[in-house]
Design a protein around this motif. Structure first.
Motif, PDB file in Angstrom:
ATOM      1  N   TYR A  11      36.919 -19.481 -11.304  1.00 23.62           N
ATOM      2  CA  TYR A  11      35.639 -20.199 -11.397  1.00 23.62           C
ATOM      3  C   TYR A  11      35.685 -21.460 -10.552  1.00 23.62           C
ATOM      4  CZ  TYR A  11      31.689 -22.736 -13.434  1.00 23.62           C
ATOM      5  OH  TYR A  11      30.509 -23.441 -13.604  1.00 23.62           O
ATOM      6  N   ALA A  12      36.799 -22.188 -10.603  1.00 24.37           N
ATOM      7  CA  ALA A  12      36.925 -23.429  -9.838  1.00 24.37           C
ATOM      8  C   ALA A  12      37.102 -23.150  -8.345  1.00 24.37           C
ATOM      9  CB  ALA A  12      38.086 -24.254 -10.370  1.00 24.37           C
ATOM     10  N   LEU A  13      38.009 -22.231  -7.997  1.00 19.13           N
ATOM     11  CA  LEU A  13      38.332 -22.010  -6.586  1.00 19.13           C
ATOM     12  C   LEU A  13      37.151 -21.445  -5.799  1.00 19.13           C
ATOM     13  CD1 LEU A  13      41.982 -20.625  -6.835  1.00 19.13           C
ATOM     14  CD2 LEU A  13      41.234 -22.902  -6.137  1.00 19.13           C
ATOM     15  N   THR A  14      36.363 -20.584  -6.428  1.00 17.72           N
ATOM     16  CA  THR A  14      35.236 -19.998  -5.696  1.00 17.72           C
ATOM     17  C   THR A  14      34.116 -21.014  -5.465  1.00 17.72           C
ATOM     18  OG1 THR A  14      34.316 -19.191  -7.802  1.00 17.72           O
ATOM     19  CG2 THR A  14      35.673 -17.655  -6.519  1.00 17.72           C
ATOM     20  N   ARG A  15      34.186 -22.150  -6.117  1.00 19.29           N
ATOM     21  CA  ARG A  15      33.164 -23.196  -5.955  1.00 19.29           C
ATOM     22  C   ARG A  15      33.757 -24.476  -5.358  1.00 19.29           C
ATOM     23  NH1 ARG A  15      32.317 -19.976 -10.191  1.00 19.29           N
ATOM     24  NH2 ARG A  15      30.172 -19.293 -10.639  1.00 19.29           N
ATOM     25  N   TRP A  16      34.925 -24.352  -4.720  1.00 20.70           N
ATOM     26  CA  TRP A  16      35.657 -25.544  -4.320  1.00 20.70           C
ATOM     27  C   TRP A  16      34.896 -26.387  -3.300  1.00 20.70           C
ATOM     28  CZ3 TRP A  16      39.302 -26.965  -7.406  1.00 20.70           C
ATOM     29  CH2 TRP A  16      40.087 -28.063  -7.056  1.00 20.70           C
ATOM     30  N   ALA A  17      34.203 -25.772  -2.379  1.00 17.67           N
ATOM     31  CA  ALA A  17      33.466 -26.548  -1.379  1.00 17.67           C
ATOM     32  C   ALA A  17      32.422 -27.428  -2.048  1.00 17.67           C
ATOM     33  CB  ALA A  17      32.811 -25.610  -0.371  1.00 17.67           C
ATOM     34  N   GLY A  18      31.700 -26.872  -3.026  1.00 14.94           N
ATOM     35  CA  GLY A  18      30.690 -27.654  -3.737  1.00 14.94           C
ATOM     36  C   GLY A  18      31.296 -28.692  -4.660  1.00 14.94           C
ATOM     37  N   LEU A  19      32.486 -28.391  -5.206  1.00 13.70           N
ATOM     38  CA  LEU A  19      33.168 -29.354  -6.065  1.00 13.70           C
ATOM     39  C   LEU A  19      33.721 -30.526  -5.248  1.00 13.70           C
ATOM     40  CD1 LEU A  19      35.101 -26.897  -8.418  1.00 13.70           C
ATOM     41  CD2 LEU A  19      33.234 -28.424  -9.089  1.00 13.70           C
ATOM     42  N   SER A  20      34.006 -30.281  -3.975  1.00  8.48           N
ATOM     43  CA  SER A  20      34.590 -31.318  -3.113  1.00  8.48           C
ATOM     44  C   SER A  20      33.526 -32.134  -2.384  1.00  8.48           C
ATOM     45  CB  SER A  20      35.520 -30.668  -2.078  1.00  8.48           C
ATOM     46  OG  SER A  20      36.532 -29.913  -2.716  1.00  8.48           O
ATOM     47  N   LEU A  21      32.262 -31.764  -2.498  1.00  5.73           N
ATOM     48  CA  LEU A  21      31.211 -32.426  -1.721  1.00  5.73           C
ATOM     49  C   LEU A  21      31.096 -33.909  -2.064  1.00  5.73           C
ATOM     50  CD1 LEU A  21      29.100 -31.785   0.414  1.00  5.73           C
ATOM     51  CD2 LEU A  21      27.466 -31.309  -1.415  1.00  5.73           C
ATOM     52  N   PHE A  22      31.428 -34.278  -3.295  1.00  2.00           N
ATOM     53  CA  PHE A  22      31.314 -35.682  -3.700  1.00  2.00           C
ATOM     54  C   PHE A  22      32.256 -36.581  -2.918  1.00  2.00           C
ATOM     55  CE2 PHE A  22      35.093 -34.679  -6.024  1.00  2.00           C
ATOM     56  CZ  PHE A  22      35.707 -35.883  -6.344  1.00  2.00           C
ATOM     57  N   LEU A  23      33.312 -36.005  -2.334  1.00  7.31           N
ATOM     58  CA  LEU A  23      34.279 -36.806  -1.581  1.00  7.31           C
ATOM     59  C   LEU A  23      33.682 -37.347  -0.288  1.00  7.31           C
ATOM     60  CD1 LEU A  23      37.403 -34.501  -2.012  1.00  7.31           C
ATOM     61  CD2 LEU A  23      36.993 -36.679  -3.184  1.00  7.31           C
ATOM     62  N   ASP A  24      32.722 -36.626   0.265  1.00  8.25           N
ATOM     63  CA  ASP A  24      32.149 -37.001   1.565  1.00  8.25           C
ATOM     64  C   ASP A  24      30.772 -37.634   1.467  1.00  8.25           C
ATOM     65  OD1 ASP A  24      34.350 -35.872   3.064  1.00  8.25           O
ATOM     66  OD2 ASP A  24      33.553 -33.902   2.508  1.00  8.25           O
ATOM     67  N   ASP A  25      30.215 -37.703   0.255  1.00 11.18           N
ATOM     68  CA  ASP A  25      28.874 -38.265   0.091  1.00 11.18           C
ATOM     69  C   ASP A  25      28.842 -39.096  -1.191  1.00 11.18           C
ATOM     70  OD1 ASP A  25      26.123 -38.782  -0.304  1.00 11.18           O
ATOM     71  OD2 ASP A  25      25.541 -36.926   0.691  1.00 11.18           O
ATOM     72  N   GLY A  26      28.717 -40.408  -1.040  1.00 11.29           N
ATOM     73  CA  GLY A  26      28.750 -41.296  -2.198  1.00 11.29           C
ATOM     74  C   GLY A  26      27.559 -41.170  -3.114  1.00 11.29           C
ATOM     75  N   ARG A  27      26.524 -40.425  -2.683  1.00 11.18           N
ATOM     76  CA  ARG A  27      25.354 -40.244  -3.536  1.00 11.18           C
ATOM     77  C   ARG A  27      25.568 -39.137  -4.565  1.00 11.18           C
ATOM     78  NH1 ARG A  27      21.127 -38.626   0.802  1.00 11.18           N
ATOM     79  NH2 ARG A  27      22.948 -37.305   1.257  1.00 11.18           N
TER      80      ARG A  27
END
Length: 512
Positions: free
Chosen positions: A415-431
């Protein structure tokens, strides 16, 4: 209070009196000790529930059930305190007094009562007493729901010279033309149903106790008419949300009666929210609900229109399909949902416990940067959170190769790995937030209303539910009284407020 004159003069009688008072004091101390022990026991239960609610085990408890438990325990605690105070008073002590001076809102009416002595002459010399001060206590009082009848008179005038000329002020516009309710009463019905979760039949029972006979169907008619007037406001909020650069989305079931089959079908209430206050934006937070008959992925696409930006969601596949069809939509996923998957396994899985520990480190960083600018949040996350996320990704991939593919732990990892790109998006966008809890909080009032009303009577009823709940929830987010706002807004709409100016009626403009 025992006075000196009450004491016996005989030595033996005085000794007997002292022994009797000693026994009474011992009984009082025993009773007080028992009361204090009961108070301590009940308080410890309350503290334990609070720890469950806000501590590590919070996700095991249903918040609504917790509130009911706390109500009952706190009621028992109040009884125990009353017993303790009564014991002290019976022993000749003074009942404890709680000072509340200045704690009640200043806007409430003050009805003063003076409790004075009957005789204002001195008991020593007979001279006149003069006031040297006073004790003032404020208590919160209530007048049960008070109905009144507004009588509107419109005199007609005629001219003695031209009998055909009759002049009369026009009748004020109403939400229910020719009906008996004022806009304030309609607002009360809406707030009771959609904010306080009182179904219409229960409201009818409350009114009947005051001698007001109103059928449930009559109340329903008022609600339907109000929903028709209010729909453009909900649509305006939804349109404003579509123009945002970042949104939260979620959905919850809305059981709807299906007369053809004699049972209910499962509709859906979709919620779309914006709250940019965590990174210092001054744009007002808002939420809009939309009813749909099903949970098909294209529903979200229709609701969002031409939205282009970041959509923060849970793991529902319909959002992923939306992002594939619409390249201008990027998905940010929710770490809270990931944590929930591992939390269910943590007691028996060291791997799950380790994942929870690392996710907790991410939340600790978020607590530090909340309220700072988007750029500052991005910089701190890049410096401190990115390494945690990258290491966790490596850890999960390694553990996935070591566990059974059919285990629940493997499901949680996938569940986590298949959504990793979306879970990591907060790292590149402070909003971007770490989770979608903003919209989940907006969903809870709908769930509570569902528990009380059980189901909507039709798809149209579900749609009305979405419209009115949208406006009430925006009042709550803006910190204003929904009844006052609805009363004023319904009156303006009935009077013909321009359809192209509904933005002037938004709840957040009332506090601007």
């Amino acid at each position: 209070m025992l006075m000196e004159a009450d004491l016996p003069e005989d030595v033996e009688a005085l000794r007997a009196f002292a022994l009797e008072q000693s026994r009474k004091l011992a009984d009082v101390m025993v009773a007080k000790g028992e009361s204090d022990a009961e108070i301590e026991r009940l308080q410890s239960i309350i503290d334990a529930f609070v720890r469950h609610r806000f501590g590590r085990k919070s996700e095991q408890l249903d918040p609504d059930q917790l509130e009911l438990c706390l109500e009952d325990i706190e009621t028992a605690l109040g009884k125990a305190r009353a017993v303790s105070e009564a014991v002290v008073t019976k022993a000749g002590g003074e009942r404890p007094r709680k000072a509340n001076r200045g704690s009640l809102p200043a806007h409430l009416d003050r009805i003063e009562q003076v409790i004075d002595v009957e005789d204002k002459s001195c008991t020593c010399c007979g001279g006149a007493l003069h006031q040297i001060g006073e004790d003032v206590a404020e208590r919160l009082d209530v007048v049960p729901t008070t109905f009144r009848v507004l009588v509107t008179r419109r005199p007609r005038y005629g001219c003695r010279s031209c009998e055909s000329a009759i002049v009369q002020a026009p009748a004020p516009a109403r939400i229910v033309e020719g009906g008996i309710p004022t806009e304030a009463l309609i607002a009360q019905v809406l707030v009771a149903k959609y904010a306080d979760h009182l179904p219409l039949y229960r409201q009818a029972q409350i009114y009947a106790r005051e001698g007001i006979q109103l059928d449930r169907s009559t109340l329903a008619d008022w609600v339907g008419r109000a929903a028709w007037y209010l729909r453009p406001l909900r649509d305006h909020i939804l349109e404003r949300l579509r123009r945002s650069e970042r949104l939260f989305a979620d959905e919850t079931t809305a059981p709807v009666l299906d007369p053809g089959r004699g049972r209910t079908k499962t509709g859906q209430l979709w919620a779309y929210a914006r709250d940019d206050r965590p990174w210092g934006s001054e744009d007002p937070p808002m939420v809009a609900y939309v009813y749909a008959a099903d949970r098909k992925g294209e529903r979200a696409e229709a609701h969002l229109g031409d939205f282009a930006g970041i959509l923060q969601v849970d793991g529902f596949g319909g959002y992923a399909a939306l992002a594939r069809r619409r390249q201008q939509v990027s998905l940010a996923f929710c770490w809270s949902h990931v944590r929930r998957k591992f939390y269910e396994l943590a007691d028996n899985s060291p791997v799950a416990a380790e994942v929870l520990r690392r996710i907790a480190m991410l939340y600790a960083i978020e607590d530090e940067v909340r309220g700072t600018s988007a750029e500052q949040r991005r910089a701190v996350r890049a410096e401190r959170a990115r390494a945690i996320v990258d290491d966790l990704h490596v850890y999960l991939e390694a553990r996935l190769r070591q566990v059974s593919a059919k285990s629940k732990l493997a499901d949680a990892i996938r569940y986590a790995l298949t959504r990793w790109a979306g879970l990591s998006l907060f790292l590149d966008d402070g909003r971007v937030e770490l989770d979608s809890n903003t919209v989940e909080r907006s969903i809870r009032p709908l769930a509570l209303n569902r528990k009380n009303a059980l189901f909507a009577g039709s798809d149209e009823g579900g749609d009305n539910w979405a419209v009115i709940a949208t406006l009430i929830e925006n009042c709550k987010i803006s910190g204003i009284n929904p009844h006052a706002w609805l009363t004023d807004t319904l009156a303006k709409l009935a009077s013909g407020h321009p359809a192209n100016a509904v933005g002037e009626l938004m709840p957040w403009t009332a506090v601007a």
